[in-house]
Motif scaffolding. Sequence first.
Motif, short mmCIF file in Angstrom:
data_model
loop_
_atom_site.label_atom_id
_atom_site.label_comp_id
_atom_site.label_asym_id
_atom_site.label_seq_id
_atom_site.Cartn_x
_atom_site.Cartn_y
_atom_site.Cartn_z
N SER A 20 39.22 59.06 72.66
CA SER A 20 38.38 59.92 73.48
C SER A 20 39.20 60.92 74.29
O SER A 20 38.72 62.00 74.62
CB SER A 20 37.51 59.07 74.42
OG SER A 20 38.32 58.19 75.18
N PHE A 21 40.44 60.58 74.62
CA PHE A 21 41.30 61.51 75.35
C PHE A 21 41.51 62.79 74.53
O PHE A 21 41.42 63.90 75.04
CB PHE A 21 42.66 60.88 75.65
CG PHE A 21 42.59 59.69 76.57
CD1 PHE A 21 42.48 59.86 77.94
CD2 PHE A 21 42.61 58.41 76.06
CE1 PHE A 21 42.41 58.78 78.79
CE2 PHE A 21 42.54 57.31 76.90
CZ PHE A 21 42.43 57.49 78.27
N LEU A 22 41.82 62.62 73.26
CA LEU A 22 42.06 63.75 72.38
C LEU A 22 40.76 64.48 72.04
O LEU A 22 40.75 65.69 71.84
CB LEU A 22 42.77 63.30 71.11
CG LEU A 22 44.13 62.64 71.32
CD1 LEU A 22 44.76 62.25 69.99
CD2 LEU A 22 45.07 63.55 72.11
N LYS A 71 36.29 58.36 55.84
CA LYS A 71 35.70 59.65 55.51
C LYS A 71 36.05 60.71 56.55
O LYS A 71 36.35 61.86 56.21
CB LYS A 71 34.17 59.52 55.40
CG LYS A 71 33.47 60.79 54.92
CD LYS A 71 32.00 60.55 54.74
CE LYS A 71 31.30 61.84 54.28
NZ LYS A 71 31.77 62.28 52.95
N LYS A 72 36.07 60.29 57.83
CA LYS A 72 36.41 61.24 58.89
C LYS A 72 37.83 61.78 58.71
O LYS A 72 38.10 62.97 58.92
CB LYS A 72 36.29 60.56 60.26
CG LYS A 72 34.87 60.26 60.69
CD LYS A 72 34.86 59.54 62.02
CE LYS A 72 33.45 59.19 62.45
NZ LYS A 72 33.41 58.44 63.74
N LEU A 73 38.75 60.91 58.33
CA LEU A 73 40.14 61.33 58.13
C LEU A 73 40.30 62.13 56.84
O LEU A 73 41.05 63.10 56.79
CB LEU A 73 41.05 60.11 58.12
CG LEU A 73 41.20 59.42 59.48
CD1 LEU A 73 41.70 58.00 59.30
CD2 LEU A 73 42.15 60.21 60.38
N GLN A 74 39.59 61.70 55.83
CA GLN A 74 39.72 62.31 54.51
C GLN A 74 39.19 63.73 54.49
O GLN A 74 39.70 64.59 53.75
CB GLN A 74 38.96 61.44 53.50
CG GLN A 74 39.20 61.76 52.05
CD GLN A 74 38.48 60.77 51.15
OE1 GLN A 74 38.14 59.66 51.57
NE2 GLN A 74 38.26 61.15 49.92
N THR A 75 38.18 64.02 55.29
CA THR A 75 37.55 65.34 55.27
C THR A 75 38.01 66.24 56.41
O THR A 75 37.52 67.36 56.55
CB THR A 75 36.01 65.19 55.34
OG1 THR A 75 35.65 64.51 56.55
CG2 THR A 75 35.49 64.39 54.15
N ALA A 76 38.96 65.78 57.21
CA ALA A 76 39.41 66.57 58.35
C ALA A 76 40.31 67.73 57.92
O ALA A 76 41.09 67.62 56.98
CB ALA A 76 40.16 65.68 59.33
N ASP A 77 40.20 68.84 58.64
CA ASP A 77 41.12 69.96 58.46
C ASP A 77 42.38 69.76 59.31
O ASP A 77 43.42 70.33 59.04
CB ASP A 77 40.43 71.27 58.83
CG ASP A 77 39.26 71.58 57.93
OD1 ASP A 77 39.50 71.98 56.77
OD2 ASP A 77 38.10 71.37 58.36
N LEU A 78 42.24 68.96 60.37
CA LEU A 78 43.36 68.64 61.25
C LEU A 78 43.13 67.25 61.83
O LEU A 78 42.01 66.94 62.26
CB LEU A 78 43.46 69.67 62.39
CG LEU A 78 44.46 69.39 63.51
CD1 LEU A 78 45.89 69.39 62.98
CD2 LEU A 78 44.31 70.42 64.64
N VAL A 79 44.17 66.42 61.82
CA VAL A 79 44.11 65.09 62.43
C VAL A 79 45.12 65.05 63.58
O VAL A 79 46.30 65.35 63.38
CB VAL A 79 44.44 63.97 61.41
CG1 VAL A 79 44.52 62.62 62.12
CG2 VAL A 79 43.40 63.94 60.30
N LEU A 80 44.65 64.71 64.76
CA LEU A 80 45.52 64.57 65.94
C LEU A 80 45.50 63.12 66.40
O LEU A 80 44.44 62.49 66.44
CB LEU A 80 45.05 65.47 67.08
CG LEU A 80 45.12 66.99 66.84
CD1 LEU A 80 44.49 67.73 68.02
CD2 LEU A 80 46.55 67.45 66.63
N VAL A 95 49.01 68.52 75.55
CA VAL A 95 48.05 69.63 75.48
C VAL A 95 48.67 70.82 74.76
O VAL A 95 48.01 71.47 73.93
CB VAL A 95 47.61 70.04 76.91
CG1 VAL A 95 46.87 71.38 76.88
CG2 VAL A 95 46.72 68.96 77.52
N GLU A 96 49.92 71.11 75.05
CA GLU A 96 50.59 72.25 74.41
C GLU A 96 50.75 72.04 72.91
O GLU A 96 50.60 72.99 72.12
CB GLU A 96 51.94 72.48 75.08
CG GLU A 96 51.80 73.01 76.51
CD GLU A 96 53.11 73.01 77.27
OE1 GLU A 96 54.05 72.33 76.82
OE2 GLU A 96 53.18 73.69 78.32
#
Length: 308
Positions: free
Chosen positions: A40-42, A77-86, A142-143
Amino acid sequence: MKRIIAGLTVLLSAVLLVACQPSEKENVGDKKPTVTVTTSFLYDMVYQLAGDEVNRELIIPAGEDPHVYVAKSSDLKKLQTADLVLYHGLHFEGKMIEALEQSGVAVTKNIKNSDLNTMEEDGETILDPHFWFSIPLYKSAVEVASQELQKLIPAKADMVKENTKTYLTQLDELDKWIAKELSVIPAESRYLVTPHDAFNYFASSYDFTLYAPQGVSTDSEVANSDMIETVDLIVKHQIKAIFTESTTNPERMEKLQEAVKAKGGQVEVVSGHGKELFSDSLAPEGEDGDTFIDMYKHNVNLIVQHLK
């Protein structure tokens, strides 16, 4: 932290197997890119920087305990379809770290080990992953997130840069506000007793002594020696209050209160909805503490109210 989200290991390994296959994503026209985050922080951080210019997906729901989180098939599925994973890094995500290192970006990648606190886990010295309770370390994260979002949505890079500048200023103001608010607590009362070991950065930043009898993991049992040491501390320093957390069981702190009473002391257990410290999660959206800044203010207000 090694036990955190262990159930995601198999799911995340599968991500690597499908990485070279055609993606389910179809970036057609003005469709917004998707950013998947682990906590939730990210989730909040991405919103502060990119607003509604990206879709956000969250792995661990706000308010849930990362230490005992059980992975779902929808997480893959959330990870597989992501354009960016943080993700956090510093092994906060436990056994899924190897997969995340290959498929995502750690927001702590620019933080030097020498700037991090250490802690004990299972007899080993590890880096403390709770970096978000240090405002300077959080600003570094954040940066990193800002740089990745600028690359993801280059047409909106100037907007992300401006939002980042504004947010970093807000974090500096938060740091000053925290120090001012905490200044009313006398030195002899600056003892923070919490269930698990999440507030070291807070303690070192604002001159508190921290005791967490449960140790690093929220699913571990409290050793008798740790309980006795904490009870003795509370009685010796006449600590007014001990705090529960939104993602831990309050019964353990109540047992600590009973042990203090048996030794002739008295201490308040600060607990109940809206009266818990946030440690490993923000509040669910729409509740007090659902952003990083509001979370920190909630914690500080609670600490001041009961320790001043």
